[in-house]
Design a protein around this motif. Structure first.
Motif, PDB file in Angstrom:
ATOM      1  N   ALA A 230       0.838  -1.207   0.000  1.00 40.35           N
ATOM      2  CA  ALA A 230       0.000   0.000   0.000  1.00 40.35           C
ATOM      3  C   ALA A 230       0.870   1.253   0.000  1.00 40.35           C
ATOM      4  CB  ALA A 230      -0.937  -0.013   1.202  1.00 40.35           C
ATOM      5  N   SER A 231       1.470   1.539  -1.157  1.00 45.58           N
ATOM      6  CA  SER A 231       2.463   2.613  -1.259  1.00 45.58           C
ATOM      7  C   SER A 231       1.891   3.940  -1.767  1.00 45.58           C
ATOM      8  CB  SER A 231       3.603   2.156  -2.181  1.00 45.58           C
ATOM      9  OG  SER A 231       3.083   1.761  -3.443  1.00 45.58           O
ATOM     10  N   ASN A 232       0.610   3.972  -2.093  1.00 46.92           N
ATOM     11  CA  ASN A 232      -0.035   5.232  -2.461  1.00 46.92           C
ATOM     12  C   ASN A 232      -1.500   5.182  -2.036  1.00 46.92           C
ATOM     13  OD1 ASN A 232      -1.567   3.876  -4.530  1.00 46.92           O
ATOM     14  ND2 ASN A 232       0.199   4.016  -5.894  1.00 46.92           N
ATOM     15  N   LYS A 233      -2.214   6.265  -2.224  1.00 42.49           N
ATOM     16  CA  LYS A 233      -3.587   6.341  -1.720  1.00 42.49           C
ATOM     17  C   LYS A 233      -4.493   5.298  -2.367  1.00 42.49           C
ATOM     18  CE  LYS A 233      -3.518  11.157  -0.223  1.00 42.49           C
ATOM     19  NZ  LYS A 233      -4.133  12.507  -0.358  1.00 42.49           N
ATOM     20  N   LYS A 234      -4.328   5.079  -3.675  1.00 41.11           N
ATOM     21  CA  LYS A 234      -5.156   4.080  -4.353  1.00 41.11           C
ATOM     22  C   LYS A 234      -4.925   2.699  -3.764  1.00 41.11           C
ATOM     23  CE  LYS A 234      -3.991   2.021  -8.147  1.00 41.11           C
ATOM     24  NZ  LYS A 234      -3.594   1.679  -9.531  1.00 41.11           N
ATOM     25  N   GLN A 236      -3.684   2.005  -0.805  1.00 40.71           N
ATOM     26  CA  GLN A 236      -4.162   1.979   0.585  1.00 40.71           C
ATOM     27  C   GLN A 236      -5.652   1.666   0.628  1.00 40.71           C
ATOM     28  OE1 GLN A 236      -3.006   5.822   2.079  1.00 40.71           O
ATOM     29  NE2 GLN A 236      -0.822   5.320   2.084  1.00 40.71           N
ATOM     30  N   GLU A 237      -6.398   2.288  -0.277  1.00 37.02           N
ATOM     31  CA  GLU A 237      -7.832   2.019  -0.357  1.00 37.02           C
ATOM     32  C   GLU A 237      -8.079   0.573  -0.807  1.00 37.02           C
ATOM     33  OE1 GLU A 237     -11.863   2.502  -0.081  1.00 37.02           O
ATOM     34  OE2 GLU A 237     -10.290   3.841   0.648  1.00 37.02           O
ATOM     35  N   ARG A 238      -7.246   0.097  -1.733  1.00 33.92           N
ATOM     36  CA  ARG A 238      -7.388  -1.287  -2.180  1.00 33.92           C
ATOM     37  C   ARG A 238      -7.152  -2.250  -1.028  1.00 33.92           C
ATOM     38  NH1 ARG A 238      -4.123  -2.787  -7.381  1.00 33.92           N
ATOM     39  NH2 ARG A 238      -5.820  -1.554  -8.305  1.00 33.92           N
ATOM     40  N   GLU A 255      -9.759  -1.042   8.799  1.00 40.90           N
ATOM     41  CA  GLU A 255      -8.782   0.018   9.041  1.00 40.90           C
ATOM     42  C   GLU A 255      -8.024  -0.221  10.344  1.00 40.90           C
ATOM     43  OE1 GLU A 255     -10.939   3.773   6.745  1.00 40.90           O
ATOM     44  OE2 GLU A 255     -11.342   3.429   8.868  1.00 40.90           O
ATOM     45  N   LYS A 259      -3.984  -1.143  10.631  1.00 39.76           N
ATOM     46  CA  LYS A 259      -3.094  -0.324  11.451  1.00 39.76           C
ATOM     47  C   LYS A 259      -2.267  -1.207  12.379  1.00 39.76           C
ATOM     48  CE  LYS A 259      -3.053   3.734  14.471  1.00 39.76           C
ATOM     49  NZ  LYS A 259      -3.897   4.775  15.149  1.00 39.76           N
ATOM     50  N   GLY A 263      -0.128  -2.252   7.971  1.00 40.51           N
ATOM     51  CA  GLY A 263      -0.540  -2.103   6.591  1.00 40.51           C
ATOM     52  C   GLY A 263      -0.554  -3.379   5.774  1.00 40.51           C
TER      53      GLY A 263
END
Length: 306
Positions: A230-234, A236-238, A255, A259, A263
């Motif tokens: 999860a290296s970018n916002k997209k 992270q959402e995935r 979430e 945490k 991640g």
């Protein structure tokens, strides 16, 4: 002298003999009709592709690495496939690597003559400390690229697994490899332009090799990429969606679990499904060699015995 007439990828295609005088619609129709042959060509070699995946995954489990080697389009396709593995499957950049004749500059601009040097293939492998534990996939649409031949010969001498990916019958690299993957896509609509059908076939086969290997290594749960980085916002959402889909939990629970799991979607799913702590989950995944389904089964079985 190179006898190009003997190469399938260099022959003239009668279906496109007058493509320069066609209407645009006729032109793209010819392209599409020729491209439709690619899937059938790959279907014919599925047993060989499956064998390659099994052999590659076995060596990677035992500490080996996967290398792609090619020139021009073939080299770029290998680099593309290799570069997608870390963000998609959380692998170390060293696990899957792509080598191209002429090095990094050749990714963006053709390096004339680099592909004609077999010794360059050897030196590139030596530079990456290639060993008998590793796997080399030599990629060449024509099946005769000296750079790739040099690399395959060196890898074979070391005792490493060698795989040839070409689009011409009875090619030189097929004869050098332990496993030959040869989707015969036929002559290109623009004679010799192997970035077209041959390149598409190579991309599809490489997709299968890397994806199949990662599934075998436990990087996929169901059809979820549970080791996604999860290296970018997209992404992270995935990762949140993956945890929700994989465990059936709410977004808030996903979430929180992510945490606690730093991640890592795979670990977060295991924690939600089994109630294990992050530390316990890590140990369970290690015991299951990274396979989430196995870790869930083993953890559930252990809890039932208590």
């Amino acid at each position: 002298m190179i006898d190009l007439a003997k190469l399938t990828t260099e022959r003239r295609n009668p279906a496109s003999a007058h493509i320069d005088s066609c209407s645009t619609l006729e032109m793209v129709t010819i392209m599409q009709q020729e491209d439709s042959r690619i899937a059938l060509a790959i279907e014919k070699i599925l047993p060989e592709i499956a064998k390659a995946i099994d052999e590659i995954s076995l060596r990677l489990k035992n500490g080996g690495r996967l290398f792609y080697m090619g020139a021009g389009t073939s080299g770029r396709l290998g680099i593309l496939d290799a570069s997608e593995c870390p963000p998609t499957y959380g692998t170390a950049p060293e696990l899957v690597q792509g080598l191209i004749a002429g090095g990094i500059p050749a990714i963006f601009r053709a390096q004339e003559g680099a592909e004609d040097n077999p010794d360059l293939g050897v030196s590139d492998l030596k530079e990456h400390a290639f060993s008998k534990k590793d796997v080399l996939v030599g990629i060449a649409a024509s099946g005769r690229t000296p750079y790739v031949i040099g690399g395959l010969n060196y890898a074979h001498e070391l005792g490493a697994l060698t795989i040839a990916l070409s689009c011409s019958e009875h090619s030189q690299i097929d004869a050098l490899a332990d496993i030959a993957l040869t989707p015969i896509t036929g002559p290109e609509i623009v004679t010799g332009s192997t970035r077209m059908k041959a390149g598409t076939a190579q991309k599809l086969v490489l997709n299968m090799l890397s994806t199949g290997t990662m599934i075998k290594l436990g990087k996929v749960y169901g059809n979820l990429m549970v080791d996604v980085k999860a290296s970018n916002k997209k992404l992270q959402e995935r990762a949140i969606r993956i945890v929700m889909e994989g465990s059936g939990c709410t977004r808030g629970e996903a979430e929180t679990a992510l945490k606690e799991a730093d991640g890592r979607a795979k670990l977060a799913i295991l924690m939600v499904v089994t109630g294990l702590s992050a530390a316990e989950g890590r140990r369970a995944l290690q015991k299951a060699e990274g396979h989430l389904a196995a870790a869930i089964r083993q953890s559930t079985h252990t809890q039932e015995e208590r």
